[in-house]
Write an enzyme that holds these catalytic residues in place. Sequence first.
Site, mmCIF file in Angstrom:
data_model
loop_
_atom_site.group_PDB
_atom_site.id
_atom_site.type_symbol
_atom_site.label_atom_id
_atom_site.label_comp_id
_atom_site.label_asym_id
_atom_site.label_seq_id
_atom_site.Cartn_x
_atom_site.Cartn_y
_atom_site.Cartn_z
ATOM 1 N N THR A 20 1.048 -1.241 0.081
ATOM 2 C CA THR A 20 -0.016 -0.049 -0.104
ATOM 3 C C THR A 20 0.928 1.173 0.209
ATOM 4 O O THR A 20 2.011 1.207 0.517
ATOM 5 C CB THR A 20 -0.974 0.044 1.312
ATOM 6 N N GLU A 25 -5.919 -3.559 0.250
ATOM 7 C CA GLU A 25 -6.225 -4.651 1.331
ATOM 8 C C GLU A 25 -7.604 -5.141 1.179
ATOM 9 O O GLU A 25 -7.725 -6.204 1.528
ATOM 10 C CB GLU A 25 -6.429 -3.775 2.755
ATOM 11 N N LYS A 53 -12.906 18.919 11.327
ATOM 12 C CA LYS A 53 -13.828 18.652 12.539
ATOM 13 C C LYS A 53 -14.118 20.326 13.240
ATOM 14 O O LYS A 53 -13.129 20.978 13.420
ATOM 15 C CB LYS A 53 -13.328 18.243 13.663
ATOM 16 N N TRP A 61 -18.550 17.152 12.158
ATOM 17 C CA TRP A 61 -17.797 16.923 11.113
ATOM 18 C C TRP A 61 -18.387 17.698 9.754
ATOM 19 O O TRP A 61 -19.402 17.597 9.436
ATOM 20 C CB TRP A 61 -18.035 15.237 10.804
HETATM 21 P P1 AMP Z 1 -5.286 2.251 -2.371
HETATM 22 O O1 AMP Z 1 -5.317 1.237 -1.470
HETATM 23 O O2 AMP Z 1 -4.428 2.915 -2.697
HETATM 24 O O3 AMP Z 1 -6.248 1.612 -3.516
HETATM 25 O O4 AMP Z 1 -6.431 3.385 -1.752
HETATM 26 C C1 AMP Z 1 -7.598 2.945 -1.156
HETATM 27 C C2 AMP Z 1 -8.326 4.122 -0.522
HETATM 28 O O5 AMP Z 1 -8.861 5.220 -1.633
HETATM 29 C C3 AMP Z 1 -9.538 3.773 0.192
HETATM 30 O O6 AMP Z 1 -9.462 3.784 1.354
HETATM 31 C C4 AMP Z 1 -10.484 5.380 -0.306
HETATM 32 O O7 AMP Z 1 -9.704 6.228 0.955
HETATM 33 C C5 AMP Z 1 -9.816 5.805 -1.527
HETATM 34 N N1 AMP Z 1 -10.800 5.378 -2.472
HETATM 35 C C6 AMP Z 1 -10.893 4.178 -3.196
HETATM 36 N N2 AMP Z 1 -11.938 4.268 -4.255
HETATM 37 C C7 AMP Z 1 -12.541 5.549 -3.892
HETATM 38 C C8 AMP Z 1 -13.979 6.076 -4.073
HETATM 39 N N3 AMP Z 1 -14.678 5.645 -5.364
HETATM 40 N N4 AMP Z 1 -14.223 7.201 -3.554
HETATM 41 C C9 AMP Z 1 -13.493 7.787 -2.448
HETATM 42 N N5 AMP Z 1 -12.296 7.263 -2.115
HETATM 43 C C10 AMP Z 1 -12.161 6.356 -2.782
#
Ligand code: AMP
Length: 553
Positions: free
Chosen positions: A186, A331, A444, A449
């Site tokens: 990640t 994940e 916040k 929020w």
């Molecule tokens: P990654 O592991 O790099 O794919 O990042 C995952 C994170 O990307 C998630 O926990 C979200 O915060 C963000 N994310 C993924 N898809 C979306 C979506 N459609 N809208 C908003 N945030 C997203």
Amino acid sequence: MNGLMMQKKLLISSLIVHADRHHGDTEIVSRRVEGDIHRYTFRDCHRRARQMANALTSLGVKPSDRIGTLAWNGYRHLELYYGVSGMGAILHTINPRLHEDQVAYIANHAEDQYIFFDLTFLPLIKAVAERCKTVKAFIAMTDYVHMPKDAGIDNLLCYEELIQQSSSDYSWPVLDEDAASTLCYTSGTTGNPKGVLYSHRSSMLHTYAAALPDALNCSARDVILPVVPMFHVNAWGLPYIACMVGAKLVFPGPALDGRSLYELLDAEQVTLSAGVPTVWQSLLSHVEETGQSFSSMRRTIIGGAACTPAMLCKFQETYGVAVLHAWGMTELSPMGTICTMKARHLKMSLEERHAVQSKQGRVVFGVDIKIVGQDGMELPWDGATSGDLLVRGPSVVCDYFRNEGESPLQFDGEGQAWFPTGDVATIDADGFMQITDRSKDVIKSGGEWIGSIDLENIAMAHPAVSQAACIAAKHAKWDERPLLIVVTKRQADLTREELLAFYEGKIAKWWTPDDVVFIDEIPLGATGKILKNQLRERYGDFLMQPAERRRVA
Ligand code: AMP
């Protein structure tokens, strides 16, 4: 009593075997780093994946060894997807957009034995080669003619030579389906990257579920172009899904600008594509500037960051391309939710349907979600109450690779394990989840929020805005207040007052950002997401200065 059914393990190799046997002449088209377009079929891919498995065996690769890749979306990368995982080793896709220190850290942490790389990444390989302690050789994914001369790297091998020297006579081993198949780190914004280790079983279950009609709805009639990189959560599973359903694959290689993507979409008659909003922004700008339209694309998967209502509307209403808004994480393999309608939504007005589609959607089979308050108690599915989003399922991580710290899981009152996503969301009565923020990005204000995504979506609907990010800025009275950071479109003329007036009537007045900062470029991370922590570092104190000094600064 056991069922009396055949025992067949869920293995990644079964996908390419199936694609060869039942869709053998279906094409895979790749724009190569060498500059030309390469075409072959699933049958060819399977043959070369077997040759690669033999080559890896000759190089001494053993089951569970990690094999790194630093590569674009292309046919050779696909061969490694199947050749490496299929033989029982672990494909470790490394994100080449990470800083070289992180790449070296990841390769060492994973104990990669070999690293395959596209020629684009030769400078990166040169920068990290000496630091990669466990790597026995680096393999340039090219032919003899294009091999770099005097690269100054010990143990540099040539991909096509390895293939040429190896027989295609190879039987995929019957592995334990729980064996690890793939490793992806990640790219968190803080701390060292963490490895998520997928298994054959978790990947296969994810593939079945993600291909379903109410998920990505993929079939043998599709032509799929994954813009989302194969180094970022397996290009959201599309290289596996395409083999399962027999869809033609089109790989864009390194050319991810609007014009190059459009050319490929049009020439190969792509029906389904997938990528993060920033990529689609540049494609849409290109199409708008040139007055073109999409000749074949019917659906586009938008995820990785929130798809703004403005983008959704443009794709669907102007260009007739249906948007599949999806949410997931490294994940989660990565699909968590996908926004496809239920029967009752079809009767809604266009505006109401757009509001539903702006949500991140409902779970794909196998994933379960809930939102909880600070006390860990589940919150209602009313579409309004927001809380921390938790997930569980057979394609959800249970621990990070060689994690020396605590388990990432959280246990509820009944002892059930859940993975806390770090996202804050609402869930409505139909089970549609909507992300309101990352928990660390929440604003916040006076104890209440404010969702930054809502504020960004409104700014993005303004015709003069190209990119917008909303951050929590320190405030003397309210602790934090929203500060909007904006990049305007080329030649657009926009004032702070005009943009703030645009919020009127669209949200509760107290949600309106306190101020606007206009900048030339918004910092993006390795997976195309806005780096809000950098913006907070730069502008976190902005509102603490007197208003008249802010403009000067
Ligand atoms: P990654 O592991 O790099 O794919 O990042 C995952 C994170 O990307 C998630 O926990 C979200 O915060 C963000 N994310 C993924 N898809 C979306 C979506 N459609 N809208 C908003 N945030 C997203």
